[in-house]
Each structure stands twice: as C-alpha cells, then as structure tokens.
Scaffold this motif. Structure first.
Motif, PDB file in Angstrom:
ATOM      1  N   PRO A  17      11.388  40.676  51.804  1.00  0.00           N
ATOM      2  CA  PRO A  17      10.449  41.061  50.740  1.00  0.00           C
ATOM      3  C   PRO A  17      10.588  40.210  49.475  1.00  0.00           C
ATOM      4  O   PRO A  17      11.680  40.080  48.923  1.00  0.00           O
ATOM      5  N   THR A  47      21.759  44.694  48.950  1.00  0.00           N
ATOM      6  CA  THR A  47      20.739  44.986  47.946  1.00  0.00           C
ATOM      7  C   THR A  47      20.987  46.341  47.314  1.00  0.00           C
ATOM      8  O   THR A  47      21.599  47.218  47.928  1.00  0.00           O
ATOM      9  N   ASP A  49      18.207  47.785  46.048  1.00  0.00           N
ATOM     10  CA  ASP A  49      16.840  48.290  46.100  1.00  0.00           C
ATOM     11  C   ASP A  49      16.594  48.967  47.444  1.00  0.00           C
ATOM     12  O   ASP A  49      16.541  48.296  48.484  1.00  0.00           O
ATOM     13  N   PRO A  50      16.423  50.298  47.481  1.00  0.00           N
ATOM     14  CA  PRO A  50      16.223  50.986  48.758  1.00  0.00           C
ATOM     15  C   PRO A  50      14.922  50.607  49.448  1.00  0.00           C
ATOM     16  O   PRO A  50      14.761  50.824  50.653  1.00  0.00           O
ATOM     17  N   ASN A  51      13.981  50.032  48.705  1.00  0.00           N
ATOM     18  CA  ASN A  51      12.714  49.638  49.313  1.00  0.00           C
ATOM     19  C   ASN A  51      12.866  48.417  50.224  1.00  0.00           C
ATOM     20  O   ASN A  51      12.055  48.222  51.132  1.00  0.00           O
ATOM     21  N   ILE A  52      13.882  47.592  49.963  1.00  0.00           N
ATOM     22  CA  ILE A  52      14.060  46.378  50.768  1.00  0.00           C
ATOM     23  C   ILE A  52      14.343  46.713  52.232  1.00  0.00           C
ATOM     24  O   ILE A  52      13.627  46.243  53.125  1.00  0.00           O
ATOM     25  N   ARG A  54      13.756  49.434  53.821  1.00  0.00           N
ATOM     26  CA  ARG A  54      12.615  50.158  54.379  1.00  0.00           C
ATOM     27  C   ARG A  54      11.509  49.190  54.796  1.00  0.00           C
ATOM     28  O   ARG A  54      10.939  49.307  55.890  1.00  0.00           O
ATOM     29  N   GLN A  55      11.207  48.224  53.929  1.00  0.00           N
ATOM     30  CA  GLN A  55      10.153  47.264  54.245  1.00  0.00           C
ATOM     31  C   GLN A  55      10.539  46.387  55.431  1.00  0.00           C
ATOM     32  O   GLN A  55       9.703  46.087  56.301  1.00  0.00           O
ATOM     33  N   GLU A  58      10.152  48.432  58.638  1.00  0.00           N
ATOM     34  CA  GLU A  58       8.750  48.586  59.033  1.00  0.00           C
ATOM     35  C   GLU A  58       8.202  47.302  59.649  1.00  0.00           C
ATOM     36  O   GLU A  58       7.545  47.323  60.704  1.00  0.00           O
ATOM     37  N   LYS A 260      14.705  39.665  41.674  1.00  0.00           N
ATOM     38  CA  LYS A 260      14.859  39.903  43.105  1.00  0.00           C
ATOM     39  C   LYS A 260      16.072  39.196  43.687  1.00  0.00           C
ATOM     40  O   LYS A 260      16.603  39.598  44.726  1.00  0.00           O
TER      41      LYS A 260
END
Length: 352
Positions: A17, A47, A49-52, A54-55, A58, A260
C-alpha cells in the motif's frame, strides 16, 4: 493443483500500500506451502498501521483466488514494530547508508514551480557556510537545474574502479544529469532506467567525507522518490512549499509519502513567502500569508524559514552564484537560508 510459480506470479501483482513495488520484490513473502490445491503463505510486515496488513490480505486473497483450481487460501501474517535498522520485512527500512556521507537530507515538494531546486542549492551553500562538508545531488533527471544554477558545464570523470568524481563548485561536491548532457538535450528514459541512474549518482559517486548530502528530489511522489526513500537511509526530509493553498495541498502528499516509510520531516520551508518593496519597505504577501506556518503546525514540524520573493534570488541562480553566497547581513534571503541551515543542523544531529 497450483504451482509455486503460479502463486509467486499472483503475489507479484500485490502492491505494498502506497508503493509501486509488490510484496514479493520487497521480500515480505517468507514462505509458500501447498497441500494438494490448498495454499498457505507466510507474510512478514513491520508497520504500526493496522490498515496495511488488512489491505495486503485483501489484495493477496483476491490475486490467489484467481488461480485456476486453487482451494483453501490461508495467509499467515507476522506483524512487527518497524525497526530502525534495515530489515527485509520492512519496506520503510530497506535502506543503507551512502559511503562517505554522515547525513542524507531530501528536499522535496509535492508539485513543481515552488523553487525546490533554488532552496536545495542555497540551503546546501548555507550549510557549507557553517563549516560543514556538503554535497548536493540533483535527483531530477528530466529537469536538472543544478548545473546551470552553479554556472558550470564541467563534465565529471570516473576512476579506474568506476567511481564518479563529483564536480566541485563554491565549496560543494555536486552531481547532476545536467553535467552529462548538452544544454538542449532531453532525458528520454523509462522509470527503471531513471531509478538506475539515481542509484549510480548516490552510490557510485566518490562523495568525500561529507557531513551532509542534500538530495534535490523531482516534484511529486513517483518512482524516483520512492526508490530513494526505500533504499537510502535518510536522516530526514525538508518540504518546500509556497504559501497558497494549491501548493500546500500537494506538499501534504509529499509529507504523506515520507510518513508511509517512516522518514522524519525535519521541517518545512516556505519559499516566495512575501515581497518587500525596495522603495518603501512595505511587505506584500503575493501568494497568501501564513500558509507555511499553519501547515508546519499541522504536521508537527518546525517552519525552518520563510524565503522572501526577491528578483536578486532569481538573478543569482541564473548567473551561477546562488544568493546564499552573499553575506547574510546584506541580503534577506541569504539570511533566511543561513538561519534555516543552523536549525537543520540541530535537527539532523538529534535524529542521528
């Protein structure tokens, strides 16, 4: 039954990401195991960032699901805190130092036309005026301007062991594509070749015992910028903007890019901050007022300087003698660059 080559090919389409590179080339894929049609993949990411994760989960699931005949997909994530030292699990730390250089500082902007090269050149000279040993690398291959700003068309040469000797001017060690081209010759290279040139400039130049190497990045957040922040151990970055909102919008993109990859923002410089009328001393805020100061507060970084809009700054760059060469007591812009350099030294020392 899916093969490992098919699995690797699918994972190679999964971009980390915010980056143009994939999780496979970053070395994040630690192991691949198959059991008939079922697949397990171990992925290590550093990281906060918990979104990393997850992305990545997916995207990887979608890519693997497209393989004909694949069964159950299991992705095992090993999530760690980002390390300060280089690690193949951390794109933010896939970096190494440059031989002969103590601190590497990137000068960046989200858009062109804000005077980033002018700031880079003058900030380098202001650092040199403090007694530091300083180099300046022009990383803008398509629009190199440092050669012209320093008034030299000298060509660099290489040693027997293929080390490029930087050009010496005004006490600085310089490297730029502008030293390799005729004035009207365009640079026509694709992204991979451009990043290769930059790596050569940084790692094959015989930088001689530098305290600071200033990198004049091209505008934006493209392949060259990403290659540098992913592979070079940066002390930090300085963001250049002008006061108006349209410039600040793009400056935020540059800040986000460095965020980032965990590169600290050392500060912000507001260029073309104001115009001082030479007739009556009245100050005119041609591009707006206070934009740089507000943005610095928003990102939690110091405002290193507000460089006035002066005709003499432009003239100095055009004649190959940047304004920072003047005594700061004789010129407001030179004084502003000198103050910014003093602050930058203190901040870089703290980050070391």
């Amino acid at each position: 039954m899916p093969t490992e080559d098919q699995i690797r090919a699918a994972l190679a389409t999964v971009k980390y990401p915010g980056f143009s590179r994939d999780i496979l080339s970053f070395g994040l894929v630690q192991a691949i195991r198959t059991n008939d049609s079922d697949v397990q993949v171990d992925i290590a990411i550093a990281t906060r960032d918990p979104n990393i994760p997850r992305q990545v989960h997916e995207q990887a699931t979608a890519a693997l699901s497209a393989i004909p005949g694949i069964g159950e997909i299991k992705l095992n994530f090993d999530i760690k805190e980002p390390a300060n030292s280089p690690s193949p699990q951390n794109p933010a730390a896939l970096t190494t130092t440059i031989p002969g250089v103590k601190h590497v500082i990137a000068i960046a902007s989200g858009k062109g036309g804000v005077g980033k090269s002018t700031v880079s050149a003058n900030l380098a000279l202001a650092l040199r005026a403090t007694g530091a040993r300083v180099g300046l690398c022009d990383c803008d291959l398509y629009g190199p301007s440092i050669a012209h700003m320093f008034g030299t068309d000298e060509r660099p040469y290489a040693t027997d062991d293929n080390q490029i000797i930087p050009i010496q001017k005004h006490g600085l060690q310089l490297m730029s594509m502008g030293f390799l081209l005729e004035d009207d010759a365009p640079v026509i290279v694709r992204g991979p070749m451009a990043t290769r040139y930059i790596q050569q400039f940084l790692r094959q130049c015989a930088w001689d015992n530098l305290d600071y190497l200033i990198l004049d990045l091209p505008p934006g957040t493209g392949d060259i910028q990403l290659t540098i922040v992913q592979t070079v151990a940066l002390t930090g970055a300085v963001i250049v903007t002008t006061p108006q909102e349209i410039a600040l919008i793009d400056a935020r993109k540059a800040v986000a890019m460095f965020g980032k990859v965990n590169v600290p923002i050392l500060g912000l410089i507001e260029n073309m901050s104001h115009f001082v009328c030479p007739n009556d001393g009245h100050i005119y805020h041609i591009f707006g007022k206070g934009g740089g100061e507000r943005e610095a507060k928003r990102i939690g970084a110091p405002l290193l300087g507000q460089i006035p809009l002066e005709m003499q700054v432009r003239e100095a760059g055009d004649t190959g003698a940047p304004i920072a060469l003047l005594d700061p007591s004789e010129n407001l812009a030179s004084e502003a660059f000198r103050r910014a350099a003093v602050q930058l030294i203190a901040l870089a020392t703290q980050k070391a």
